[in-house]
Design a protein around this motif. Structure first.
Motif, PDB file in Angstrom:
ATOM      1  N   PRO A 171       0.817  -1.230   0.000  1.00 35.13           N
ATOM      2  CA  PRO A 171       0.000   0.000   0.000  1.00 35.13           C
ATOM      3  C   PRO A 171       0.840   1.265   0.000  1.00 35.13           C
ATOM      4  CG  PRO A 171      -0.876  -1.597   1.550  1.00 35.13           C
ATOM      5  CD  PRO A 171       0.446  -2.131   1.088  1.00 35.13           C
ATOM      6  N   ALA A 172       1.967   1.243   0.718  1.00 31.16           N
ATOM      7  CA  ALA A 172       2.834   2.421   0.736  1.00 31.16           C
ATOM      8  C   ALA A 172       3.445   2.671  -0.638  1.00 31.16           C
ATOM      9  CB  ALA A 172       3.943   2.231   1.773  1.00 31.16           C
ATOM     10  N   PHE A 173       3.805   1.593  -1.325  1.00 31.59           N
ATOM     11  CA  PHE A 173       4.356   1.739  -2.680  1.00 31.59           C
ATOM     12  C   PHE A 173       3.328   2.342  -3.622  1.00 31.59           C
ATOM     13  CE2 PHE A 173       4.726  -0.040  -6.949  1.00 31.59           C
ATOM     14  CZ  PHE A 173       6.007   0.378  -7.308  1.00 31.59           C
ATOM     15  N   ILE A 174       2.090   1.893  -3.514  1.00 30.89           N
ATOM     16  CA  ILE A 174       1.032   2.411  -4.390  1.00 30.89           C
ATOM     17  C   ILE A 174       0.769   3.889  -4.112  1.00 30.89           C
ATOM     18  CG2 ILE A 174      -1.418   2.223  -4.970  1.00 30.89           C
ATOM     19  CD1 ILE A 174      -1.188  -0.786  -4.452  1.00 30.89           C
ATOM     20  N   GLU A 175       0.671   4.248  -2.843  1.00 33.12           N
ATOM     21  CA  GLU A 175       0.415   5.650  -2.506  1.00 33.12           C
ATOM     22  C   GLU A 175       1.579   6.535  -2.924  1.00 33.12           C
ATOM     23  OE1 GLU A 175      -2.351   6.967  -1.467  1.00 33.12           O
ATOM     24  OE2 GLU A 175      -3.287   4.978  -1.494  1.00 33.12           O
ATOM     25  N   GLY A 176       2.788   6.026  -2.777  1.00 27.20           N
ATOM     26  CA  GLY A 176       3.951   6.797  -3.203  1.00 27.20           C
ATOM     27  C   GLY A 176       3.967   7.012  -4.715  1.00 27.20           C
ATOM     28  N   PHE A 177       3.572   5.988  -5.450  1.00 24.70           N
ATOM     29  CA  PHE A 177       3.500   6.114  -6.912  1.00 24.70           C
ATOM     30  C   PHE A 177       2.437   7.127  -7.303  1.00 24.70           C
ATOM     31  CE2 PHE A 177       1.615   4.870 -10.977  1.00 24.70           C
ATOM     32  CZ  PHE A 177       2.736   4.847 -11.796  1.00 24.70           C
ATOM     33  N   LYS A 178       1.289   7.101  -6.652  1.00 25.03           N
ATOM     34  CA  LYS A 178       0.196   8.022  -6.970  1.00 25.03           C
ATOM     35  C   LYS A 178       0.587   9.469  -6.711  1.00 25.03           C
ATOM     36  CE  LYS A 178      -3.878   6.786  -5.462  1.00 25.03           C
ATOM     37  NZ  LYS A 178      -4.918   6.233  -4.533  1.00 25.03           N
ATOM     38  N   SER A 179       1.330   9.723  -5.627  1.00 22.03           N
ATOM     39  CA  SER A 179       1.725  11.094  -5.299  1.00 22.03           C
ATOM     40  C   SER A 179       2.909  11.574  -6.143  1.00 22.03           C
ATOM     41  CB  SER A 179       2.089  11.190  -3.810  1.00 22.03           C
ATOM     42  OG  SER A 179       3.177  10.312  -3.511  1.00 22.03           O
ATOM     43  N   THR A 180       3.755  10.635  -6.578  1.00 22.75           N
ATOM     44  CA  THR A 180       4.932  11.018  -7.358  1.00 22.75           C
ATOM     45  C   THR A 180       4.592  11.256  -8.824  1.00 22.75           C
ATOM     46  OG1 THR A 180       6.347   9.710  -5.891  1.00 22.75           O
ATOM     47  CG2 THR A 180       7.264  10.334  -8.036  1.00 22.75           C
ATOM     48  N   ALA A 181       3.765  10.388  -9.395  1.00 20.97           N
ATOM     49  CA  ALA A 181       3.429  10.501 -10.823  1.00 20.97           C
ATOM     50  C   ALA A 181       1.927  10.348 -11.014  1.00 20.97           C
ATOM     51  CB  ALA A 181       4.189   9.451 -11.626  1.00 20.97           C
ATOM     52  N   PRO A 182       1.151  11.361 -10.626  1.00 25.08           N
ATOM     53  CA  PRO A 182      -0.312  11.238 -10.725  1.00 25.08           C
ATOM     54  C   PRO A 182      -0.809  11.073 -12.157  1.00 25.08           C
ATOM     55  CG  PRO A 182       0.335  13.490 -10.191  1.00 25.08           C
ATOM     56  CD  PRO A 182       1.567  12.658 -10.067  1.00 25.08           C
ATOM     57  N   PHE A 183      -0.069  11.609 -13.143  1.00 24.04           N
ATOM     58  CA  PHE A 183      -0.493  11.498 -14.542  1.00 24.04           C
ATOM     59  C   PHE A 183      -0.336  10.074 -15.077  1.00 24.04           C
ATOM     60  CE2 PHE A 183       3.931  12.600 -14.316  1.00 24.04           C
ATOM     61  CZ  PHE A 183       4.544  11.815 -15.274  1.00 24.04           C
ATOM     62  N   LEU A 184       0.384   9.235 -14.355  1.00 26.66           N
ATOM     63  CA  LEU A 184       0.565   7.848 -14.777  1.00 26.66           C
ATOM     64  C   LEU A 184      -0.367   6.882 -14.056  1.00 26.66           C
ATOM     65  CD1 LEU A 184       4.476   7.562 -14.998  1.00 26.66           C
ATOM     66  CD2 LEU A 184       2.834   7.824 -16.877  1.00 26.66           C
ATOM     67  N   VAL A 185      -1.211   7.419 -13.190  1.00 25.07           N
ATOM     68  CA  VAL A 185      -2.084   6.539 -12.404  1.00 25.07           C
ATOM     69  C   VAL A 185      -3.067   5.797 -13.306  1.00 25.07           C
ATOM     70  CG1 VAL A 185      -3.895   6.478 -10.651  1.00 25.07           C
ATOM     71  CG2 VAL A 185      -1.847   7.874 -10.293  1.00 25.07           C
ATOM     72  N   PHE A 186      -3.738   6.524 -14.207  1.00 20.03           N
ATOM     73  CA  PHE A 186      -4.725   5.870 -15.068  1.00 20.03           C
ATOM     74  C   PHE A 186      -4.091   4.799 -15.967  1.00 20.03           C
ATOM     75  CE2 PHE A 186      -7.075   5.425 -19.024  1.00 20.03           C
ATOM     76  CZ  PHE A 186      -8.358   5.156 -18.565  1.00 20.03           C
ATOM     77  N   PRO A 187      -3.021   5.119 -16.721  1.00 19.89           N
ATOM     78  CA  PRO A 187      -2.427   4.058 -17.550  1.00 19.89           C
ATOM     79  C   PRO A 187      -1.873   2.898 -16.730  1.00 19.89           C
ATOM     80  CG  PRO A 187      -1.083   6.045 -17.602  1.00 19.89           C
ATOM     81  CD  PRO A 187      -2.362   6.408 -16.954  1.00 19.89           C
ATOM     82  N   ALA A 188      -1.334   3.179 -15.548  1.00 17.62           N
ATOM     83  CA  ALA A 188      -0.815   2.097 -14.714  1.00 17.62           C
ATOM     84  C   ALA A 188      -1.940   1.189 -14.238  1.00 17.62           C
ATOM     85  CB  ALA A 188      -0.062   2.678 -13.515  1.00 17.62           C
ATOM     86  N   LYS A 189      -3.059   1.790 -13.838  1.00 20.90           N
ATOM     87  CA  LYS A 189      -4.209   0.995 -13.408  1.00 20.90           C
ATOM     88  C   LYS A 189      -4.773   0.187 -14.564  1.00 20.90           C
ATOM     89  CE  LYS A 189      -7.194   3.171 -10.736  1.00 20.90           C
ATOM     90  NZ  LYS A 189      -8.048   4.279 -10.240  1.00 20.90           N
ATOM     91  N   ALA A 190      -4.744   0.773 -15.770  1.00 26.15           N
ATOM     92  CA  ALA A 190      -5.231   0.050 -16.945  1.00 26.15           C
ATOM     93  C   ALA A 190      -4.316  -1.121 -17.282  1.00 26.15           C
ATOM     94  CB  ALA A 190      -5.334   1.000 -18.135  1.00 26.15           C
ATOM     95  N   LEU A 191      -3.006  -0.903 -17.177  1.00 28.59           N
ATOM     96  CA  LEU A 191      -2.050  -1.969 -17.474  1.00 28.59           C
ATOM     97  C   LEU A 191      -2.172  -3.124 -16.483  1.00 28.59           C
ATOM     98  CD1 LEU A 191       1.158   0.071 -18.420  1.00 28.59           C
ATOM     99  CD2 LEU A 191      -0.294  -1.278 -19.942  1.00 28.59           C
ATOM    100  N   VAL A 192      -2.490  -2.801 -15.250  1.00 25.80           N
ATOM    101  CA  VAL A 192      -2.667  -3.853 -14.243  1.00 25.80           C
ATOM    102  C   VAL A 192      -4.060  -4.477 -14.354  1.00 25.80           C
ATOM    103  CG1 VAL A 192      -2.764  -4.339 -11.762  1.00 25.80           C
ATOM    104  CG2 VAL A 192      -1.011  -2.799 -12.663  1.00 25.80           C
ATOM    105  N   GLY A 193      -5.054  -3.633 -14.664  1.00 30.73           N
ATOM    106  CA  GLY A 193      -6.425  -4.122 -14.678  1.00 30.73           C
ATOM    107  C   GLY A 193      -6.775  -4.971 -15.884  1.00 30.73           C
ATOM    108  N   PHE A 194      -6.233  -4.616 -17.061  1.00 23.55           N
ATOM    109  CA  PHE A 194      -6.599  -5.361 -18.264  1.00 23.55           C
ATOM    110  C   PHE A 194      -6.241  -6.846 -18.178  1.00 23.55           C
ATOM    111  CE2 PHE A 194      -5.769  -7.056 -22.506  1.00 23.55           C
ATOM    112  CZ  PHE A 194      -6.985  -6.821 -23.118  1.00 23.55           C
TER     113      PHE A 194
END
Length: 204
Positions: A131-154
């Motif tokens: 969870p800490a890694f995910i929150e850190g990623f979201k705060s560091t690169a918010p513009f990559l959250v959607f594509p990252a979630k799509a890459l994991v979700g698909f």
């Protein structure tokens, strides 16, 4: 047909007999019998010593192998030869059913890698590491959250829906024909894309 196959087989036996040292004593059955007799003993006297060894034997020259067979083998396409001799264009078309099957396997590998990554991170850093890694990623690169979630979700969505399709196939044998498989493959890609977009857009 069968007659041509018989002629080819007889010719092959004759050539093997000649290689073994047999010479026909005449035309007709007598000469053929002599050749066949030699063929029967080819394993004992007709095959040169160390016949398969290139270093200390004659290799396979007595079988008609060309001297440049290594060079010819290097020019042969890979099997299955998906790509043409130029290495870029393909021999075969990839129908949607084939792409669907390939995607199912690729997404399975991606899911295995994702689980291995998350498990390793939790094992090394404790239960709060992921969870800490995910929150850190979201705060560091918010513009990559959607594509990252799509890459994991698909991969998760596609592999899950594909698994349901396979259950139907296995249990009922319905939908395995070419037309139905094509339709379900198109539907699987479309549904997976829609569900993935919805999940990636959702904010926790």
């Amino acid at each position: 047909g069968a007659m041509q196959h018989a002629r080819n087989s007889t010719g092959a036996l004759a050539r093997a007999a000649l290689a073994a040292g047999a010479r026909p004593t005449g035309a007709g059955p007598a000469g053929t019998d002599a050749m066949l007799a030699a063929v029967r003993g080819i394993g004992q006297v007709g095959v040169p010593e160390n016949y398969g060894q290139v270093k200390d034997g004659p290799g396979t020259k007595f079988l008609g192998t060309p001297a440049n067979h290594r060079e010819l083998m290097e020019k042969r396409p890979l099997s299955p030869d998906v790509f043409d001799i130029d290495g870029s264009s393909t021999h075969y078309k990839f129908p949607v059913v084939a792409l669907s099957s390939i995607t199912n396997r690729v997404t399975g590998c991606v899911l295995s890698g994702a689980v291995a990554f998350g498990g390793t991170l939790a094992a090394v850093g404790g239960p709060e590491a992921l969870p800490a890694f995910i929150e850190g990623f979201k705060s560091t690169a918010p513009f990559l959250v959607f594509p990252a979630k799509a890459l994991v979700g698909f991969p998760f969505v596609y592999h899950t829906l594909g698994g349901f399709r396979h259950i139907v196939w296995d249990k009922t044998t319905n939908g395995i024909d070419n037309a139905s498989a094509k339709a379900s493959s198109i539907g699987l890609f479309a549904a997976s894309g829609a569900v993935t977009a919805a999940l990636a857009s959702y904010t926790f």
